[in-house]
Design a protein around this motif. Structure first.
Motif, mmCIF file in Angstrom:
data_model
loop_
_atom_site.group_PDB
_atom_site.id
_atom_site.type_symbol
_atom_site.label_atom_id
_atom_site.label_comp_id
_atom_site.label_asym_id
_atom_site.label_seq_id
_atom_site.Cartn_x
_atom_site.Cartn_y
_atom_site.Cartn_z
ATOM 1 N N ALA A 27 -1.156 5.321 -16.040
ATOM 2 C CA ALA A 27 -0.496 5.736 -14.801
ATOM 3 C C ALA A 27 -1.136 6.997 -14.237
ATOM 4 O O ALA A 27 -1.351 7.109 -13.018
ATOM 5 N N ILE A 28 -1.456 7.946 -15.102
ATOM 6 C CA ILE A 28 -2.112 9.175 -14.626
ATOM 7 C C ILE A 28 -3.486 8.848 -14.050
ATOM 8 O O ILE A 28 -3.891 9.397 -13.014
ATOM 9 N N LYS A 29 -4.194 7.956 -14.715
ATOM 10 C CA LYS A 29 -5.513 7.565 -14.217
ATOM 11 C C LYS A 29 -5.418 6.914 -12.840
ATOM 12 O O LYS A 29 -6.194 7.222 -11.924
ATOM 13 N N VAL A 30 -4.446 5.993 -12.680
ATOM 14 C CA VAL A 30 -4.269 5.323 -11.386
ATOM 15 C C VAL A 30 -3.844 6.330 -10.328
ATOM 16 O O VAL A 30 -4.353 6.333 -9.199
ATOM 17 N N ARG A 31 -2.916 7.222 -10.682
ATOM 18 C CA ARG A 31 -2.447 8.227 -9.718
ATOM 19 C C ARG A 31 -3.585 9.137 -9.273
ATOM 20 O O ARG A 31 -3.769 9.385 -8.071
ATOM 21 N N ASP A 32 -4.357 9.629 -10.218
ATOM 22 C CA ASP A 32 -5.460 10.520 -9.865
ATOM 23 C C ASP A 32 -6.486 9.811 -8.998
ATOM 24 O O ASP A 32 -7.041 10.408 -8.061
ATOM 25 N N GLY A 33 -6.713 8.532 -9.277
ATOM 26 C CA GLY A 33 -7.650 7.778 -8.452
ATOM 27 C C GLY A 33 -7.162 7.618 -7.022
ATOM 28 O O GLY A 33 -7.934 7.729 -6.068
ATOM 29 N N ILE A 34 -5.858 7.344 -6.874
ATOM 30 C CA ILE A 34 -5.299 7.158 -5.532
ATOM 31 C C ILE A 34 -5.371 8.462 -4.740
ATOM 32 O O ILE A 34 -5.803 8.489 -3.581
ATOM 33 N N PHE A 35 -4.975 9.568 -5.359
ATOM 34 C CA PHE A 35 -4.986 10.859 -4.642
ATOM 35 C C PHE A 35 -6.413 11.309 -4.376
ATOM 36 O O PHE A 35 -6.694 11.930 -3.340
ATOM 37 N N ALA A 36 -7.348 11.000 -5.275
ATOM 38 C CA ALA A 36 -8.747 11.351 -5.039
ATOM 39 C C ALA A 36 -9.290 10.588 -3.841
ATOM 40 O O ALA A 36 -10.008 11.140 -2.996
ATOM 41 N N ASP A 37 -8.972 9.285 -3.766
ATOM 42 C CA ASP A 37 -9.410 8.482 -2.620
ATOM 43 C C ASP A 37 -8.823 9.013 -1.332
ATOM 44 O O ASP A 37 -9.520 9.083 -0.295
ATOM 45 N N GLN A 38 -7.541 9.367 -1.358
ATOM 46 C CA GLN A 38 -6.895 9.890 -0.147
ATOM 47 C C GLN A 38 -7.532 11.202 0.283
ATOM 48 O O GLN A 38 -7.763 11.449 1.477
ATOM 49 N N LEU A 92 0.243 4.618 -23.817
ATOM 50 C CA LEU A 92 -0.747 3.868 -23.041
ATOM 51 C C LEU A 92 -0.373 3.855 -21.565
ATOM 52 O O LEU A 92 -1.237 4.038 -20.685
ATOM 53 N N ILE A 93 0.907 3.646 -21.264
ATOM 54 C CA ILE A 93 1.369 3.650 -19.875
ATOM 55 C C ILE A 93 1.132 5.019 -19.240
ATOM 56 O O ILE A 93 0.710 5.119 -18.077
ATOM 57 N N ILE A 94 1.394 6.086 -20.001
ATOM 58 C CA ILE A 94 1.182 7.443 -19.458
ATOM 59 C C ILE A 94 -0.276 7.640 -19.061
ATOM 60 O O ILE A 94 -0.587 8.096 -17.951
ATOM 61 N N ASN A 114 0.828 -1.211 0.000
ATOM 62 C CA ASN A 114 0.000 0.000 0.000
ATOM 63 C C ASN A 114 0.861 1.259 0.000
ATOM 64 O O ASN A 114 0.615 2.213 0.759
ATOM 65 N N THR A 115 1.880 1.268 -0.873
ATOM 66 C CA THR A 115 2.794 2.421 -0.947
ATOM 67 C C THR A 115 2.697 3.126 -2.292
ATOM 68 O O THR A 115 3.615 3.852 -2.683
ATOM 69 N N MET A 116 1.588 2.934 -2.997
ATOM 70 C CA MET A 116 1.431 3.553 -4.315
ATOM 71 C C MET A 116 1.475 5.077 -4.214
ATOM 72 O O MET A 116 2.076 5.754 -5.053
ATOM 73 N N ARG A 117 0.817 5.646 -3.172
ATOM 74 C CA ARG A 117 0.793 7.108 -3.031
ATOM 75 C C ARG A 117 2.211 7.658 -2.827
ATOM 76 O O ARG A 117 2.602 8.641 -3.462
ATOM 77 N N ASP A 118 2.973 6.987 -1.966
ATOM 78 C CA ASP A 118 4.355 7.435 -1.728
ATOM 79 C C ASP A 118 5.190 7.311 -2.991
ATOM 80 O O ASP A 118 6.008 8.182 -3.305
ATOM 81 N N TRP A 119 4.976 6.232 -3.738
ATOM 82 C CA TRP A 119 5.713 6.005 -4.987
ATOM 83 C C TRP A 119 5.391 7.086 -6.012
ATOM 84 O O TRP A 119 6.271 7.657 -6.643
ATOM 85 N N PHE A 120 4.097 7.400 -6.164
ATOM 86 C CA PHE A 120 3.685 8.414 -7.133
ATOM 87 C C PHE A 120 4.096 9.820 -6.710
ATOM 88 O O PHE A 120 4.220 10.707 -7.555
ATOM 89 N N SER A 121 4.275 10.031 -5.405
ATOM 90 C CA SER A 121 4.594 11.379 -4.931
ATOM 91 C C SER A 121 5.945 11.872 -5.454
ATOM 92 O O SER A 121 6.205 13.077 -5.487
ATOM 93 N N HIS A 122 6.808 10.956 -5.875
ATOM 94 C CA HIS A 122 8.107 11.346 -6.428
ATOM 95 C C HIS A 122 8.032 11.642 -7.926
ATOM 96 O O HIS A 122 9.051 11.993 -8.536
ATOM 97 N N GLY A 123 6.875 11.430 -8.502
ATOM 98 C CA GLY A 123 6.726 11.609 -9.945
ATOM 99 C C GLY A 123 6.582 10.264 -10.633
ATOM 100 O O GLY A 123 7.303 9.312 -10.302
ATOM 101 N N ILE A 124 5.640 10.207 -11.577
ATOM 102 C CA ILE A 124 5.352 8.927 -12.237
ATOM 103 C C ILE A 124 6.590 8.374 -12.936
ATOM 104 O O ILE A 124 6.985 7.216 -12.741
#
Length: 389
Positions: A371-382, A366-368, A214-224
């Motif tokens: 990844a942006i979709k997953v990141r936005d979802g994680i930060f929205a949930d937080q 496709l990865i971009i 459950n460290t996706m938020r910390d991982w994304f916080s450094h930049g995708i």
């Protein structure tokens, strides 16, 4: 720069604390390489069981059986009837079956051309084809004496009879495998397929760890791209070292022929690994589930060996299988590998072959997006959780 250094330290610490990932990086590939090498260490198949049904039971039929037994590839098992021999082949107790018909000598001398039934289990593709060719060669040598007697009985001079029996002397020599050594033929593609699977597991496990812990938020916080890039920087060189170990085993320890250079092979391997990395990253962001990522990647890469075209011509495969083959980086790599090992092709030809990987660049956009979709979802949930609190 400090952020990259911090991410690299974070990744190395996570690697050290993950026993499974450490095993994938260290001793599991060594065990796999050793086991596969041991399986192929005999170099050539020997004493493969062959069922012989002798329905003639004469001196000629017994001589033919002895000739098959004398072939180093075969070990004769005699059966009294056809049904039991068929049953043995269905149960994989034997790999091939030879049925010698009744009155074979008389039929040959009277010009009736009797047929000797040779069958092999096509499920064991290479073994079956090897036995088929070896058995036919042994039987041809054994029947030549009878054919010679028939020629002489017809009044044909002995010299002319010998010439008619074998007008041309033939010799088949494999250009890049003079001794027909199965190690040269099969071991490299098998190890390439194993290396691709190991690379997939290492890459997928490094990404899945962010989900498990459950460290996706910390991982994304450094930049995708920093997060994705650091994982590639840490793990791709480690997997390249595994590839170098495989090359050292094949072309230094075992002394298999190598016309090209290690540097060319390593460049080809590096490009293959980058393609594997892009595939795994795209699947990870698409599925976002540890078990499904591993399952999907394993199913995708599992048929790597048959899809290389070493044991079966890929152009004869169904169209779906050919498309599937194009998805696997090892199918592109094997062309470069063969060109370098057998033909010693130059750098320009290698670079031309590496352009076949261009399709994997389409995964980057496709990865971009994923990844942006997953990141936005994680930060929205937080943020939603924080607002609720």
């Amino acid at each position: 720069m400090l952020a990259m250094t911090s991410l690299i330290k974070r990744e190395l610490k996570a690697l050290w604390n993950d026993p499974w990932q450490l095993a994938l990086i260290s001793y599991i590939p060594l065990l796999g390489i050793f086991c596969i090498w041991w399986l192929f260490s005999a170099a050539l198949p020997r004493h493969l069981p062959v069922a012989v049904v002798d329905m003639d039971n004469t001196s000629l039929s017994r001589s033919l059986t002895r000739r098959i037994e004398a072939n180093p590839a075969a070990r004769v098992l005699s059966y009294s009837d056809l049904a039991s021999a068929k049953r043995a082949m269905l149960q994989a107790d034997v790999y091939a079956m030879v049925v010698i018909p009744q009155s074979i000598r008389r039929d040959m001398l009277t010009g009736r051309q009797p047929g000797i039934d040779i069958r092999y289990n096509s499920q064991f593709l290479l073994v079956g084809k090897l036995l088929s060719s070896q058995i036919q060669q042994s039987l041809a040598d054994g029947l030549r004496d009878v054919a010679r007697q028939k020629q002489l009985s017809m009044g044909i001079p002995k010299v002319q009879a010998e010439l008619q029996m074998q007008p041309l002397q033939t010799q088949v020599t494999a250009l890049y495998n003079h001794n027909s050594n199965y190690v040269v033929f099969l071991l490299p593609p098998v190890l390439i397929a194993l290396g691709q699977l190991m690379a997939m597991l290492i890459f997928a496990n490094s990404l899945n760890r962010e989900l498990r812990q459950n460290t996706m938020r910390d991982w994304f916080s450094h930049g995708i791209w920093r997060g994705i890039g650091v994982k590639a920087i840490v793990y791709v060189p480690l997997v390249v070292m595994q590839g170098r170990l495989i090359l050292a085993l094949l072309y230094q320890f075992l002394g298999l022929p190598l016309a090209g250079t290690f540097g060319q092979l390593l460049v080809a391997q590096l490009v293959m690994l980058v393609a594997i990395w892009l595939l795994v990253v795209a699947i990870f962001f698409l599925l976002q589930d540890c078990a499904r990522v591993i399952s999907f990647c394993s199913a995708l890469f599992a048929p790597a060996f048959p899809f290389m075209g070493i044991t079966f011509p890929t152009h004869d495969m169904p169209m779906l299988a050919q498309w599937w083959r194009k998805l696997m980086p090892s199918s592109h790599y094997i062309d470069s590998h063969i060109g370098l090992v057998s033909y010693g092709q130059a750098w320009p030809q290698l670079f031309e072959q590496l352009t076949d990987y261009w399709g994997y660049s389409l995964l980057i956009p496709l990865i971009i997006v994923l990844a942006i979709k997953v990141r936005d979802g994680i930060f929205a949930d937080q943020n939603a959780l924080a607002g609720g609190v």
